[in-house]
Design a protein around this motif. Structure first.
Motif, PDB file in Angstrom:
ATOM      1  N   GLY A   1      -4.895  -3.022   0.648  1.00  0.00           N
ATOM      2  CA  GLY A   1      -4.814  -1.649   1.116  1.00  0.00           C
ATOM      3  C   GLY A   1      -5.080  -0.617   0.037  1.00  0.00           C
ATOM      4  N   ARG A   2      -5.719  -1.052  -1.060  1.00  0.00           N
ATOM      5  CA  ARG A   2      -6.119  -0.107  -2.103  1.00  0.00           C
ATOM      6  C   ARG A   2      -7.623   0.160  -1.961  1.00  0.00           C
TER       7      ARG A   2
ATOM      8  N   GLY B   1      -3.693   0.573   5.146  1.00  0.00           N
ATOM      9  CA  GLY B   1      -4.358   1.082   3.959  1.00  0.00           C
ATOM     10  C   GLY B   1      -5.847   1.313   4.058  1.00  0.00           C
TER      11      GLY B   1
ATOM     12  N   ALA C   1       0.813  -1.218   0.000  1.00  0.00           N
ATOM     13  CA  ALA C   1       0.000   0.000   0.000  1.00  0.00           C
ATOM     14  C   ALA C   1       0.844   1.264   0.000  1.00  0.00           C
TER      15      ALA C   1
END
Length: 288
Positions: free
Chosen positions: A161-162, A189, A22
């Motif tokens: 974590g996007r 993230g 992330a």
């Protein structure tokens, strides 16, 4: 009386493939290699210096020059409980460089005694957790290929974590290839705790064992809120670095990720395990 001699060099390791989390993408890794020689025996240590630790090659070299001078006061490497605190007290920070010295010293002790370190620490290797295969953030087709490469492993660790769509596509790509357990590392993230909870509830239906560092490391109140509602255990990573950090995580996380580069090496890592179990926290992933 022979003295300990400390030598250090930098090796530049080129990754076989770019590795994305992330916080960014890595294509190579500078590694600090330390050699500690005494009485005809050489112990080896190694340190990587991830950017979030704030260490540099130049800073590590300067610190190790001070360590080399300090070791002249300790002709006996077995004085571990005096040497390593003295190294730690030389300067704040420098945790990865300190870890390299710690590992080299323990390696010297193991080689000198002819013992594996698990015996030195009095541990049963049969209780060691399974090693996982880590898959970084990538396109679904690449994730599927890496999952096939991970076939010999009993656990897969995946970096998320996007955005939700990208994270779910990663998990679905893995599940298209295998049903083995997954552990998830969000690397801070998921800053919105409501969104984090929804994501964890979705992951709980897909044979995920636990979630590592879903929220920013300083947001302990939000992490505690999330833990109370999460169907999966939460593991601290960036929120815990050294022994002093462990007590404040009681009631916030279910376990901790101990990294030698953060905690200055094997000696303190062992102390963190003992303390975490006493609190109790679970410092390791127990996978049979």
């Amino acid at each position: 009386v022979p003295v300990m001699e400390l030598r250090a060099r930098i090796e530049h390791l080129v990754l076989h493939e770019p590795f994305e989390i992330a916080r960014g993408v890595s294509t190579h890794e500078p590694v600090l290699v330390v050699e500690l020689e005494h009485d005809g025996v050489t112990g080896f240590g190694e340190a990587s210096m991830p950017p979030y630790l704030g260490e540099t090659q130049a800073g590590a070299a300067a610190f190790l020059d001070r360590v080399a001078r300090l070791l002249g006061d300790f002709p006996d490497p077995f004085r571990r409980e005096e040497i390593l605190p003295a190294v730690d007290a030389l300067a704040p920070g420098n945790s990865a460089a300190k870890a390299a010295v710690d590992i080299a010293l323990h390696d010297w002790i193991g080689r000198r005694l002819g013992l594996p370190l698990h015996r030195f620490f009095g541990l049963d290797p049969r209780r060691a957790p399974a090693t996982s295969f880590t898959i970084g953030i990538d396109a679904p087709e690449v994730v599927r290929a890496k999952t096939r490469e991970a076939a010999p492993y009993r656990v897969i660790k995946v970096k998320l974590g996007r955005d939700d769509a990208g994270d779910r596509a990663m998990i679905e790509a893995i599940r298209a290839e295998t049903a083995v357990p997954i552990t998830v590392d969000a690397n801070q993230g998921w800053p919105d705790r409501e969104r984090a909870l929804r994501m964890i509830e979705w992951l709980a239906q897909r044979n995920v064992l636990f979630i590592e560092q879903p929220m920013p490391r300083e947001r302990l109140d939000d992490a505690a809120w999330l833990r109370q509602r999460s169907p999966l255990p939460l593991i601290a990573d960036e929120s815990v670095q050294r022994l002093v950090d462990v007590p404040k995580l009681r009631g916030v996380y279910d376990g901790i990720n101990i990294k030698l580069m953060k905690c200055t090496g094997l000696r303190e890592a062992h102390q963190m395990i003992v303390l975490a179990r006493a609190l109790p926290l679970s410092p390791v992933n127990r996978i049979s």
